[in-house]
Write a protein that holds these residues in place. Structure first.
Motif, PDB file in Angstrom:
ATOM      1  N   PRO A 179       0.808  -1.224   0.000  1.00 35.41           N
ATOM      2  CA  PRO A 179       0.000   0.000   0.000  1.00 35.41           C
ATOM      3  C   PRO A 179       0.848   1.286   0.000  1.00 35.41           C
ATOM      4  N   SER A 180       2.098   1.160   0.372  1.00 34.28           N
ATOM      5  CA  SER A 180       2.974   2.332   0.439  1.00 34.28           C
ATOM      6  C   SER A 180       4.064   2.204  -0.613  1.00 34.28           C
ATOM      7  N   TYR A 181       4.087   3.131  -1.539  1.00 33.51           N
ATOM      8  CA  TYR A 181       5.098   3.086  -2.599  1.00 33.51           C
ATOM      9  C   TYR A 181       5.288   4.484  -3.172  1.00 33.51           C
ATOM     10  N   GLY A 182       6.376   4.646  -3.880  1.00 28.31           N
ATOM     11  CA  GLY A 182       6.652   5.913  -4.542  1.00 28.31           C
ATOM     12  C   GLY A 182       6.906   5.683  -6.016  1.00 28.31           C
ATOM     13  N   LEU A 183       6.461   6.628  -6.805  1.00 27.51           N
ATOM     14  CA  LEU A 183       6.625   6.548  -8.254  1.00 27.51           C
ATOM     15  C   LEU A 183       7.464   7.734  -8.720  1.00 27.51           C
ATOM     16  N   PHE A 184       8.381   7.498  -9.624  1.00 33.40           N
ATOM     17  CA  PHE A 184       9.338   8.500 -10.073  1.00 33.40           C
ATOM     18  C   PHE A 184       9.416   8.495 -11.596  1.00 33.40           C
ATOM     19  N   TRP A 185       9.700   9.654 -12.143  1.00 36.74           N
ATOM     20  CA  TRP A 185      10.032   9.754 -13.557  1.00 36.74           C
ATOM     21  C   TRP A 185      11.410  10.400 -13.680  1.00 36.74           C
ATOM     22  N   TYR A 186      12.213   9.809 -14.593  1.00 31.76           N
ATOM     23  CA  TYR A 186      13.545  10.330 -14.864  1.00 31.76           C
ATOM     24  C   TYR A 186      13.689  10.580 -16.353  1.00 31.76           C
ATOM     25  N   LYS A 187      14.524  11.554 -16.678  1.00 35.68           N
ATOM     26  CA  LYS A 187      14.857  11.866 -18.068  1.00 35.68           C
ATOM     27  C   LYS A 187      16.316  11.504 -18.297  1.00 35.68           C
ATOM     28  N   GLN A 188      16.587  10.844 -19.418  1.00 36.57           N
ATOM     29  CA  GLN A 188      17.966  10.502 -19.760  1.00 36.57           C
ATOM     30  C   GLN A 188      18.306  11.059 -21.142  1.00 36.57           C
ATOM     31  N   PRO A 189      19.007  12.187 -21.204  1.00 36.31           N
ATOM     32  CA  PRO A 189      19.445  12.705 -22.508  1.00 36.31           C
ATOM     33  C   PRO A 189      20.503  11.787 -23.123  1.00 36.31           C
ATOM     34  N   SER A 190      20.906  12.093 -24.319  1.00 31.61           N
ATOM     35  CA  SER A 190      21.878  11.234 -25.015  1.00 31.61           C
ATOM     36  C   SER A 190      23.215  11.170 -24.293  1.00 31.61           C
ATOM     37  N   SER A 191      23.498  12.127 -23.444  1.00 33.69           N
ATOM     38  CA  SER A 191      24.755  12.103 -22.682  1.00 33.69           C
ATOM     39  C   SER A 191      24.775  10.994 -21.631  1.00 33.69           C
ATOM     40  N   GLY A 192      23.615  10.506 -21.245  1.00 35.37           N
ATOM     41  CA  GLY A 192      23.554   9.354 -20.361  1.00 35.37           C
ATOM     42  C   GLY A 192      23.165   9.617 -18.922  1.00 35.37           C
ATOM     43  N   GLU A 193      23.285  10.862 -18.457  1.00 37.76           N
ATOM     44  CA  GLU A 193      22.949  11.060 -17.051  1.00 37.76           C
ATOM     45  C   GLU A 193      21.450  10.951 -16.837  1.00 37.76           C
ATOM     46  N   MET A 194      21.054  10.543 -15.657  1.00 40.74           N
ATOM     47  CA  MET A 194      19.639  10.403 -15.301  1.00 40.74           C
ATOM     48  C   MET A 194      19.237  11.612 -14.477  1.00 40.74           C
ATOM     49  N   ILE A 195      18.176  12.274 -14.929  1.00 43.19           N
ATOM     50  CA  ILE A 195      17.711  13.498 -14.280  1.00 43.19           C
ATOM     51  C   ILE A 195      16.339  13.246 -13.676  1.00 43.19           C
ATOM     52  N   PHE A 196      16.212  13.460 -12.381  1.00 40.12           N
ATOM     53  CA  PHE A 196      14.939  13.286 -11.699  1.00 40.12           C
ATOM     54  C   PHE A 196      13.968  14.384 -12.121  1.00 40.12           C
ATOM     55  N   LEU A 197      12.734  13.983 -12.459  1.00 39.64           N
ATOM     56  CA  LEU A 197      11.739  14.947 -12.914  1.00 39.64           C
ATOM     57  C   LEU A 197      10.634  15.185 -11.898  1.00 39.64           C
ATOM     58  N   ILE A 198      10.022  14.086 -11.420  1.00 40.86           N
ATOM     59  CA  ILE A 198       8.805  14.255 -10.644  1.00 40.86           C
ATOM     60  C   ILE A 198       8.543  13.009  -9.805  1.00 40.86           C
ATOM     61  N   ASP A 228      13.483  18.569 -24.839  1.00 44.69           N
ATOM     62  CA  ASP A 228      12.797  17.457 -24.173  1.00 44.69           C
ATOM     63  C   ASP A 228      13.073  16.125 -24.868  1.00 44.69           C
ATOM     64  N   SER A 229      13.687  16.155 -26.028  1.00 42.01           N
ATOM     65  CA  SER A 229      14.014  14.914 -26.723  1.00 42.01           C
ATOM     66  C   SER A 229      15.001  14.106 -25.898  1.00 42.01           C
ATOM     67  N   ALA A 230      14.608  12.925 -25.484  1.00 41.96           N
ATOM     68  CA  ALA A 230      15.407  12.104 -24.562  1.00 41.96           C
ATOM     69  C   ALA A 230      14.673  10.800 -24.310  1.00 41.96           C
ATOM     70  N   MET A 231      15.326   9.921 -23.541  1.00 42.83           N
ATOM     71  CA  MET A 231      14.645   8.743 -23.016  1.00 42.83           C
ATOM     72  C   MET A 231      14.007   9.119 -21.684  1.00 42.83           C
ATOM     73  N   TYR A 232      12.832   8.557 -21.426  1.00 46.34           N
ATOM     74  CA  TYR A 232      12.132   8.823 -20.176  1.00 46.34           C
ATOM     75  C   TYR A 232      11.831   7.489 -19.496  1.00 46.34           C
ATOM     76  N   PHE A 233      12.186   7.425 -18.212  1.00 47.13           N
ATOM     77  CA  PHE A 233      12.001   6.190 -17.460  1.00 47.13           C
ATOM     78  C   PHE A 233      11.072   6.419 -16.277  1.00 47.13           C
ATOM     79  N   CYS A 234      10.167   5.480 -16.105  1.00 45.70           N
ATOM     80  CA  CYS A 234       9.301   5.431 -14.942  1.00 45.70           C
ATOM     81  C   CYS A 234       9.918   4.446 -13.951  1.00 45.70           C
ATOM     82  N   VAL A 267      11.050  15.316 -30.140  1.00 50.58           N
ATOM     83  CA  VAL A 267      10.274  16.533 -30.341  1.00 50.58           C
ATOM     84  C   VAL A 267      10.649  17.122 -31.692  1.00 50.58           C
ATOM     85  N   LYS A 268       9.648  17.285 -32.542  1.00 51.44           N
ATOM     86  CA  LYS A 268       9.886  17.783 -33.899  1.00 51.44           C
ATOM     87  C   LYS A 268       9.679  19.294 -33.954  1.00 51.44           C
TER      88      LYS A 268
END
Lengths: 115, 116
Positions: A30-49, A86-92, A113-114
């Protein structure tokens, strides 16, 4: 069973439009956390929300918002007014339970993003 | 500046050799993690540690070893037993006992390992 499922390997969006990236999760805790991260082509993972399982309101951080539907076990990321950067990989990702510090990641969605 | 450093950025290894990837953090975080990422894939957990001198296997620990002798350091050794080690390796850390958005992991810049 997969703990985190992202069913969109790739997405295209026009600049300045909104886009939704899907994420479903599987847990009996019942207790959990959900996260989204962005990974640009450089490879670092950026916390979003972040969204906690007990949070009553959907999380928002600037142009990012999380559409949290607990009964459906979905936590979709909405990016408003898309920008070329915003063009990048996005991970949940999900962390189960209080005091448990193991994270589970989805396979990711590549957003283009075009102009 | 506070953060997580990984070195080297690129690493080349001959088959049959062990190699050690460095991960250091000055964020005073308790927990540290190692992930492996293959092209176009998500992150898979190799090992994690929540306290000095203690660590747990993740989902793909075979062929890898770690140590946690200091709070700020969590080196990963890729041994010759790892049959397909070419991948991108990410180190992360987080503090314990937090909630909300502060409960996130913070990631290093990664090490790209190539086996020749």
């Amino acid at each position: 069973a997969q703990k985190i499922t992202q069913t969109q390997p790739g997405m295209f969006v026009q600049e300045k439009e909104a886009v939704t990236l899907d994420c479903t999760y599987d847990t009996s805790d019942p207790s959990y956390g959900l996260f989204w991260y962005k990974q640009p082509s450089s490879g670092e993972m950026i916390f979003l929300i972040y969204q906690g399982s007990y949070d009553q309101q959907n999380a928002t951080e600037g142009r990012y918002s999380l559409n949290f539907q607990k009964a459906r076990k979905s936590a979709n990321l909405v990016i408003s007014a898309s920008q070329l950067g915003d063009s990048a990989m996005y991970f949940c990702a999900m962390r189960e339970g209080p005091g448990i510090n193991k994270f589970y990641f989805g396979s990711g969605t590549k957003l283009n993003v075009k102009p | 500046d506070g953060g997580i450093t990984q070195s080297p950025k690129y690493l080349f290894r001959k088959e049959g050799q062990n190699v050690t990837l460095s991960c250091e953090q000055n964020l005073n975080h308790d927990a540290m993690y190692w992930y492996r990422q293959d092209p176009g894939q998500g992150l898979r957990l190799i090992y994690y540690s929540q306290i000095v001198n203690d660590f747990q296997k993740g989902d793909i620990a075979e062929g890898y070893s770690v140590s946690r002798e200091k709070k700020e350091s969590f080196p990963l050794t890729v041994t010759s037993a790892q049959k397909n080690p070419t991948a991108f390796y990410l180190c992360a850390s987080k503090t314990l006992g937090t909630s909300g958005s502060t409960d996130t992991q913070y990631f290093g810049p990664g090490t790209r390992l190539t086996v020749l």
